[in-house]
Design an enzyme around this catalytic site. Structure first.
Site, mmCIF file in Angstrom:
data_model
loop_
_atom_site.group_PDB
_atom_site.id
_atom_site.type_symbol
_atom_site.label_atom_id
_atom_site.label_comp_id
_atom_site.label_asym_id
_atom_site.label_seq_id
_atom_site.Cartn_x
_atom_site.Cartn_y
_atom_site.Cartn_z
ATOM 1 N N LYS A 172 5.320 1.722 -3.205
ATOM 2 C CA LYS A 172 5.313 3.080 -3.773
ATOM 3 C C LYS A 172 5.537 2.945 -5.276
ATOM 4 C CE LYS A 172 4.865 7.384 -2.606
ATOM 5 N NZ LYS A 172 4.082 7.993 -1.527
ATOM 6 N N GLY A 177 -2.799 8.179 -4.288
ATOM 7 C CA GLY A 177 -2.180 9.388 -4.835
ATOM 8 C C GLY A 177 -0.919 9.781 -4.089
ATOM 9 N N ASP A 178 -0.200 10.711 -4.663
ATOM 10 C CA ASP A 178 0.953 11.354 -4.029
ATOM 11 C C ASP A 178 1.187 12.616 -4.866
ATOM 12 O OD1 ASP A 178 3.239 10.957 -1.972
ATOM 13 O OD2 ASP A 178 4.359 11.371 -3.783
ATOM 14 N N LYS A 210 5.508 3.345 8.305
ATOM 15 C CA LYS A 210 4.374 4.257 8.517
ATOM 16 C C LYS A 210 3.063 3.475 8.568
ATOM 17 C CE LYS A 210 4.393 7.735 5.814
ATOM 18 N NZ LYS A 210 4.256 8.702 4.722
ATOM 19 N N ASN A 270 -2.142 19.060 -1.905
ATOM 20 C CA ASN A 270 -3.156 18.378 -1.099
ATOM 21 C C ASN A 270 -2.859 18.443 0.398
ATOM 22 O OD1 ASN A 270 -3.748 15.401 0.202
ATOM 23 N ND2 ASN A 270 -5.495 16.268 -0.880
ATOM 24 N N THR A 290 -4.446 13.692 5.191
ATOM 25 C CA THR A 290 -3.029 13.864 5.544
ATOM 26 C C THR A 290 -2.820 15.193 6.267
ATOM 27 O OG1 THR A 290 -2.489 12.577 3.585
ATOM 28 C CG2 THR A 290 -0.670 13.708 4.660
ATOM 29 N N GLN A 336 7.265 3.894 3.889
ATOM 30 C CA GLN A 336 5.839 3.528 3.906
ATOM 31 C C GLN A 336 5.595 2.260 4.719
ATOM 32 O OE1 GLN A 336 3.792 5.556 1.502
ATOM 33 N NE2 GLN A 336 2.195 4.956 2.917
ATOM 34 N N SER A 356 -6.861 5.903 3.808
ATOM 35 C CA SER A 356 -6.871 4.967 2.673
ATOM 36 C C SER A 356 -7.209 3.570 3.170
ATOM 37 C CB SER A 356 -5.505 4.932 1.979
ATOM 38 O OG SER A 356 -5.392 6.005 1.082
ATOM 39 N N LYS A 371 0.864 -1.188 0.000
ATOM 40 C CA LYS A 371 0.000 0.000 0.000
ATOM 41 C C LYS A 371 0.888 1.221 0.000
ATOM 42 C CE LYS A 371 -3.939 2.114 0.436
ATOM 43 N NZ LYS A 371 -3.656 2.765 -0.860
HETATM 44 P P1 NDP Z 1 0.804 17.855 -4.401
HETATM 45 O O1 NDP Z 1 1.286 17.493 -5.754
HETATM 46 O O2 NDP Z 1 -0.650 18.010 -4.173
HETATM 47 O O3 NDP Z 1 1.521 19.200 -3.915
HETATM 48 C C1 NDP Z 1 2.896 19.339 -3.804
HETATM 49 C C2 NDP Z 1 3.148 20.795 -3.468
HETATM 50 O O4 NDP Z 1 4.507 21.001 -3.117
HETATM 51 C C3 NDP Z 1 2.866 21.723 -4.631
HETATM 52 O O5 NDP Z 1 2.344 22.906 -4.113
HETATM 53 C C4 NDP Z 1 4.260 21.928 -5.213
HETATM 54 O O6 NDP Z 1 4.398 23.133 -5.945
HETATM 55 C C5 NDP Z 1 5.033 22.033 -3.960
HETATM 56 N N1 NDP Z 1 6.467 21.832 -4.134
HETATM 57 C C6 NDP Z 1 7.119 20.858 -4.797
HETATM 58 N N2 NDP Z 1 8.431 21.015 -4.690
HETATM 59 C C7 NDP Z 1 8.601 22.113 -3.907
HETATM 60 C C8 NDP Z 1 9.712 22.793 -3.393
HETATM 61 N N3 NDP Z 1 10.955 22.387 -3.665
HETATM 62 N N4 NDP Z 1 9.510 23.866 -2.589
HETATM 63 C C9 NDP Z 1 8.263 24.294 -2.311
HETATM 64 N N5 NDP Z 1 7.174 23.697 -2.785
HETATM 65 C C10 NDP Z 1 7.350 22.622 -3.564
HETATM 66 O O7 NDP Z 1 1.420 16.754 -3.404
HETATM 67 P P2 NDP Z 1 0.931 16.327 -1.965
HETATM 68 O O8 NDP Z 1 0.453 17.517 -1.221
HETATM 69 O O9 NDP Z 1 0.045 15.152 -2.106
HETATM 70 O O10 NDP Z 1 2.299 15.781 -1.333
HETATM 71 C C11 NDP Z 1 3.220 16.646 -0.675
HETATM 72 C C12 NDP Z 1 4.148 15.794 0.169
HETATM 73 O O11 NDP Z 1 3.383 15.042 1.125
HETATM 74 C C13 NDP Z 1 4.974 14.744 -0.572
HETATM 75 O O12 NDP Z 1 6.206 14.569 0.079
HETATM 76 C C14 NDP Z 1 4.137 13.491 -0.405
HETATM 77 O O13 NDP Z 1 4.920 12.298 -0.549
HETATM 78 C C15 NDP Z 1 3.668 13.663 1.015
HETATM 79 N N6 NDP Z 1 2.489 12.885 1.388
HETATM 80 C C16 NDP Z 1 1.317 13.021 0.720
HETATM 81 C C17 NDP Z 1 0.211 12.308 1.121
HETATM 82 C C18 NDP Z 1 -1.120 12.509 0.506
HETATM 83 O O14 NDP Z 1 -2.094 11.956 1.027
HETATM 84 N N7 NDP Z 1 -1.261 13.294 -0.554
HETATM 85 C C19 NDP Z 1 0.285 11.309 2.207
HETATM 86 C C20 NDP Z 1 1.553 11.312 2.906
HETATM 87 C C21 NDP Z 1 2.603 12.046 2.462
HETATM 88 P P3 NDP Z 1 4.292 23.142 -7.549
HETATM 89 O O15 NDP Z 1 2.845 23.203 -7.826
HETATM 90 O O16 NDP Z 1 5.049 24.361 -7.908
HETATM 91 O O17 NDP Z 1 4.960 21.879 -8.036
#
Ligand code: NDP
Length: 448
Positions: free
Chosen positions: A129, A168-169, A117, A243, A212, A114, A380, A93
């Site tokens: 992943k 998703g991620d 976690k 997200n 999250t 993961q 999830s 997962k």
């Molecule tokens: P999204 O794609 O929804 O959003 C990622 C965000 O981070 C965007 O705003 C992106 O900006 C920004 N970003 C990327 N690189 C950088 C950087 N170097 N500096 C500043 N901002 C940056 O992803 P998620 O919100 O889903 O995921 C974010 C993190 O959380 C990841 O590490 C993911 O693995 C982790 N995560 C997510 C989960 C989930 O349920 N979604 C669960 C657990 C962990 P831009 O639009 O410019 O690319």
């Protein structure tokens, strides 16, 4: 290398020799092995049974070609992956990431984390992943759909509700999950809970979108409460605007905090009046635009080009919710100098090891990703339960279960740290608590 235990040192040296070109994976493994030193000293059978060697080796890695046709009729080719890391406690997962930076090192680090976690959530889920170096940014809906259909055409033979359940991620939200699910259903001719993060009209769970970000705040609330603190009137800085970041903003605000800065990969905004999550949601989820357009909605806000400077914005609580290694030593020092009292990781491994050392030396509260962002995968897991039951629980019911899970994760990490002589070290506590259940399940299942 800071490892002292000979067994762990040997395993890490062998892994480093074999995976020298995978720095993110080695970084994630080293952090865990450092935490496990007191555990392997107390339990010598772990060495005899090769548990750590098995833990750091994925059960299976799948890599495949993803050809698709762009809007001009030209054929494009991306690389697709799925890492099935560990199935000791349940089906694999973990999310799918679509980003140009995706490679085996990043997916192995994410898959490895993961495993622990998912164990912390107490739900029966193994770890995996996957993803691709495809960049959804700037692509039309039709291009994203054709890519997703091609990706799933190959992936569908490796996954299933009892085998491997992706989600998703980064770069994979509701739109992408919909296209992936549609193609799986069409090829396999079955309507099953093979993906999570599905839309509410076709088997998704209420609260999954928020899980999250909400979970990070529930965990932070527990961590603050243990020190007699709360979110009330705290200045909060959140990196990212995807997200995780959007719903961390909503929950931190509901709990009494004021979110003063957020970012994307181009720059960050500061709004001393507090950033309204609904505006960010409109910009990022509906318009798929850049964060600097926030100034069109709130002209009094400030925009700064470049995302790293966000850590110099004065705050009490910092929630890095963007990506790996986004918060380095310099950023950590700036946070500490400005009086920050708590950092909780919403993204996976956003703090570099040097940054974590700065937080620990300063004695500020620090919540590692494995524990703090486990709310997403926890819901999830609840989505999988609802799919199996053919039932849908209400928003409040799922939110309450999420809240309980995050409180339990905090308690498990805090008490494991204490039991192994590292009271207050939630990094070690989360690694140990997550590991013990996986290790015991591996031992029970023999040499596989
Ligand atoms: P999204 O794609 O929804 O959003 C990622 C965000 O981070 C965007 O705003 C992106 O900006 C920004 N970003 C990327 N690189 C950088 C950087 N170097 N500096 C500043 N901002 C940056 O992803 P998620 O919100 O889903 O995921 C974010 C993190 O959380 C990841 O590490 C993911 O693995 C982790 N995560 C997510 C989960 C989930 O349920 N979604 C669960 C657990 C962990 P831009 O639009 O410019 O690319």
């Amino acid at each position: 290398m800071a490892l002292k235990n000979a067994y762990l040192k040997g395993v890490y040296e062998q892994l480093s020799a074999k995976s020298a070109h995978e720095p993110e994976f080695l970084q994630a493994v080293l952090e865990v092995l450092e935490s496990l030193e007191p555990v392997v000293e107390r339990r010598p059978e772990l060495e005899k049974l090769g548990i750590i060697e098995r833990l750091v080796e994925p059960e299976r890695i799948i890599q495949f070609r993803v050809p698709w046709v762009d809007d001009s009729g030209k054929v494009q080719v991306n690389r697709g992956y799925r890492i099935e890391f560990n199935s000791a406690i349940g089906p694999y997962k973990g999310g799918l990431r679509l980003h140009p930076s995706v490679n085996l090192s990043i997916l192995k680090f994410l898959g490895f984390e993961q495993v622990l976690k998912n164990s912390l959530t107490t739900l029966p889920m193994g770890g995996g992943k996957g993803g691709s170096d495809f960049d959804p940014k700037g692509k039309s809906d039709a291009e994203v759909m054709r890519f997703c259909q091609s990706f799933m055409t190959e992936l569908c033979r490796h996954i299933g509700q009892f085998t491997d359940v992706p989600a998703g991620d980064i770069g994979v939200g509701g739109r992408e999950i919909g296209y992936l699910f549609g193609q799986y259903k069409r090829i396999r001719n079955e309507f099953t809970g093979v993906l999570t993060g599905k839309g509410l009209t076709y088997g998704g769970s209420l609260t999954r979108t928020e899980a999250t970000g909400y979970g990070v705040c529930y965990f932070t609330k527990e961590m603050l409460a243990a020190k007699g603190e709360s979110f009330q009137d705290k200045r909060v800085v959140i990196s990212g605007s995807g997200n995780v970041a959007i719903y961390a903003n909503q929950k931190a605000t509901q709990l009494g905090g004021k979110v003063v800065a957020m970012s994307d990969s181009n720059g960050y905004i500061v709004d001393e009046a507090g950033i309204d999550f609904k505006v960010i949601k409109e910009i990022k989820e509906v318009k798929r635009d850049r964060i600097k357009t926030y100034l069109n909605y709130v002209p009094s806000a400030k925009y700064v080009e470049g995302c790293k400077g966000i850590w110099s914005v004065k705050c009490d609580v910092a929630l890095p919710c963007a990506t790996q290694n986004e918060l380095d030593e310099e950023g950590a020092k700036a946070l500490v100098a400005n009086g920050c009292i708590a950092v909780a990781e919403g993204a996976n491994m956003p703090s570099t090891p040097e940054a974590v050392a700065v937080f620990q030396a300063a004695g500020i509260l620090f919540a590692p990703a494995k524990a703090a962002n486990a709310g997403g995968v926890a819901v999830s897991g609840l989505e999988m339960s609802q799919n199996s039951l053919r039932l849908s629980w209400s928003f409040e019911e799922v939110d309450e279960r999420l809240h309980n899970i995050m409180v339990n994760i905090y308690n498990a990490a805090a008490s494991a740290a204490k039991e192994y002589g590292m009271e207050g070290n939630l990094v070690a506590g989360a690694n140990i608590a997550g590991f013990l259940k996986v290790a015991d399940a591996m031992i029970a299942q023999g040499i596989v």
